[in-house]
Design a protein around this motif. Sequence first.
Motif, PDB file in Angstrom:
ATOM      1  N   ALA A 113      16.388  -2.491   8.917  1.00 30.04           N
ATOM      2  CA  ALA A 113      15.754  -1.516   9.810  1.00 30.04           C
ATOM      3  C   ALA A 113      14.256  -1.426   9.563  1.00 30.04           C
ATOM      4  O   ALA A 113      13.451  -1.479  10.506  1.00 30.04           O
ATOM      5  CB  ALA A 113      16.404  -0.143   9.626  1.00 30.04           C
ATOM      6  N   MET A 114      13.854  -1.285   8.310  1.00 28.65           N
ATOM      7  CA  MET A 114      12.431  -1.125   8.013  1.00 28.65           C
ATOM      8  C   MET A 114      11.650  -2.404   8.294  1.00 28.65           C
ATOM      9  O   MET A 114      10.514  -2.351   8.761  1.00 28.65           O
ATOM     10  CB  MET A 114      12.230  -0.673   6.563  1.00 28.65           C
ATOM     11  N   ARG A 115      12.247  -3.547   8.033  1.00 34.82           N
ATOM     12  CA  ARG A 115      11.563  -4.819   8.304  1.00 34.82           C
ATOM     13  C   ARG A 115      11.447  -5.096   9.791  1.00 34.82           C
ATOM     14  O   ARG A 115      10.641  -5.930  10.206  1.00 34.82           O
ATOM     15  CB  ARG A 115      12.296  -5.961   7.607  1.00 34.82           C
ATOM     16  N   SER A 116      12.232  -4.416  10.605  1.00 33.77           N
ATOM     17  CA  SER A 116      12.156  -4.629  12.054  1.00 33.77           C
ATOM     18  C   SER A 116      10.966  -3.927  12.690  1.00 33.77           C
ATOM     19  O   SER A 116      10.614  -4.210  13.830  1.00 33.77           O
ATOM     20  CB  SER A 116      13.449  -4.145  12.723  1.00 33.77           C
ATOM     21  N   LEU A 117      10.346  -3.009  11.965  1.00 31.37           N
ATOM     22  CA  LEU A 117       9.205  -2.276  12.508  1.00 31.37           C
ATOM     23  C   LEU A 117       7.969  -3.172  12.552  1.00 31.37           C
ATOM     24  O   LEU A 117       7.658  -3.864  11.584  1.00 31.37           O
ATOM     25  CB  LEU A 117       8.918  -1.036  11.655  1.00 31.37           C
ATOM     26  N   ALA A 118       7.266  -3.146  13.653  1.00 30.41           N
ATOM     27  CA  ALA A 118       6.099  -4.026  13.844  1.00 30.41           C
ATOM     28  C   ALA A 118       5.009  -3.790  12.803  1.00 30.41           C
ATOM     29  O   ALA A 118       4.337  -4.723  12.387  1.00 30.41           O
ATOM     30  CB  ALA A 118       5.529  -3.836  15.250  1.00 30.41           C
ATOM     31  N   ARG A 119       4.825  -2.562  12.369  1.00 35.18           N
ATOM     32  CA  ARG A 119       3.753  -2.268  11.416  1.00 35.18           C
ATOM     33  C   ARG A 119       4.121  -2.602   9.972  1.00 35.18           C
ATOM     34  O   ARG A 119       3.257  -2.634   9.103  1.00 35.18           O
ATOM     35  CB  ARG A 119       3.354  -0.797  11.512  1.00 35.18           C
ATOM     36  N   VAL A 120       5.395  -2.811   9.697  1.00 33.61           N
ATOM     37  CA  VAL A 120       5.817  -3.144   8.334  1.00 33.61           C
ATOM     38  C   VAL A 120       5.768  -4.657   8.186  1.00 33.61           C
ATOM     39  O   VAL A 120       6.590  -5.384   8.720  1.00 33.61           O
ATOM     40  CB  VAL A 120       7.235  -2.609   8.024  1.00 33.61           C
ATOM     41  N   GLN A 121       4.759  -5.126   7.459  1.00 43.56           N
ATOM     42  CA  GLN A 121       4.599  -6.563   7.274  1.00 43.56           C
ATOM     43  C   GLN A 121       5.542  -7.087   6.203  1.00 43.56           C
ATOM     44  O   GLN A 121       6.064  -8.184   6.320  1.00 43.56           O
ATOM     45  CB  GLN A 121       3.155  -6.884   6.904  1.00 43.56           C
ATOM     46  N   GLU A 122       5.746  -6.292   5.174  1.00 42.29           N
ATOM     47  CA  GLU A 122       6.629  -6.712   4.100  1.00 42.29           C
ATOM     48  C   GLU A 122       7.243  -5.479   3.458  1.00 42.29           C
ATOM     49  O   GLU A 122       6.604  -4.435   3.364  1.00 42.29           O
ATOM     50  CB  GLU A 122       5.865  -7.524   3.053  1.00 42.29           C
TER      51      GLU A 122
ATOM     52  N   ASN B 254       0.807  -1.211   0.000  1.00 40.78           N
ATOM     53  CA  ASN B 254       0.000   0.000   0.000  1.00 40.78           C
ATOM     54  C   ASN B 254       0.844   1.268   0.000  1.00 40.78           C
ATOM     55  O   ASN B 254       0.322   2.357   0.111  1.00 40.78           O
ATOM     56  CB  ASN B 254      -0.984   0.006   1.164  1.00 40.78           C
ATOM     57  N   LEU B 255       2.154   1.114  -0.121  1.00 40.23           N
ATOM     58  CA  LEU B 255       3.035   2.261  -0.261  1.00 40.23           C
ATOM     59  C   LEU B 255       4.131   1.897  -1.245  1.00 40.23           C
ATOM     60  O   LEU B 255       4.797   0.873  -1.089  1.00 40.23           O
ATOM     61  CB  LEU B 255       3.645   2.657   1.086  1.00 40.23           C
TER      62      LEU B 255
ATOM     63  N   PRO C 224      -0.167  -2.823   7.087  1.00 45.87           N
ATOM     64  CA  PRO C 224      -1.597  -2.916   7.390  1.00 45.87           C
ATOM     65  C   PRO C 224      -2.146  -1.708   8.155  1.00 45.87           C
ATOM     66  O   PRO C 224      -3.264  -1.290   7.926  1.00 45.87           O
ATOM     67  CB  PRO C 224      -1.706  -4.191   8.223  1.00 45.87           C
ATOM     68  N   ASP C 225      -1.356  -1.147   9.067  1.00 45.68           N
ATOM     69  CA  ASP C 225      -1.800   0.017   9.837  1.00 45.68           C
ATOM     70  C   ASP C 225      -1.007   1.231   9.348  1.00 45.68           C
ATOM     71  O   ASP C 225      -0.132   1.750  10.037  1.00 45.68           O
ATOM     72  CB  ASP C 225      -1.573  -0.230  11.331  1.00 45.68           C
ATOM     73  N   LEU C 226      -1.326   1.689   8.150  1.00 46.69           N
ATOM     74  CA  LEU C 226      -0.594   2.799   7.550  1.00 46.69           C
ATOM     75  C   LEU C 226      -0.764   4.084   8.359  1.00 46.69           C
ATOM     76  O   LEU C 226       0.196   4.840   8.535  1.00 46.69           O
ATOM     77  CB  LEU C 226      -1.030   3.012   6.102  1.00 46.69           C
TER      78      LEU C 226
END
Length: 155
Positions: free
Chosen positions: A81-90, A54-55, A117-119
């Motif tokens: 770093a970005m994949r470690s964020l809980a809101r970043v699923q992929e 979605n981005l 999912p939680d943009l």
Amino acid sequence: MRRLVTASLAAIAALALPACISIGGETELPAAPAAAEVTAIEIIKEVKVTTTPNLFILYTLKEGVTSEAFETWVRTTDQPAMRSLARVQEFRTYRAERLLMGEGTPGIAYIEAFAIPDLDGFVAEDMGGATVQTVMGGFMGLAEAPQFIVVSEVK
């Protein structure tokens, strides 16, 4: 005859299991054996729910930034770093290689696709956080005129 068979069976049981039978309260039952230690075993099955990206971020590299240096940064810094964020699923980074139809080269060099999912939560909380700000600082020094495009799937 029936009484004799019943009495015989009772006698066999009494001889075979003397510690378990108490006649007239005279025989003391043995203490129960200590319970064996039970360790908990957890079976965790990872269930990955795939969300449509979605981005998208479309960009070229700044003058003087090589593809090799940029892609090393992507693999060692950006993606972990970005994949470690809980809101970043992929999160995936793609290199634009060629046009499928027509002559010339693509107008962009790279495309990043995020499934978040939680943009709204990502924008409100993660964007201002240390992880995203550190990555964005490095990214803005490498990418020329990135376009951050929020999308939704046509169904």
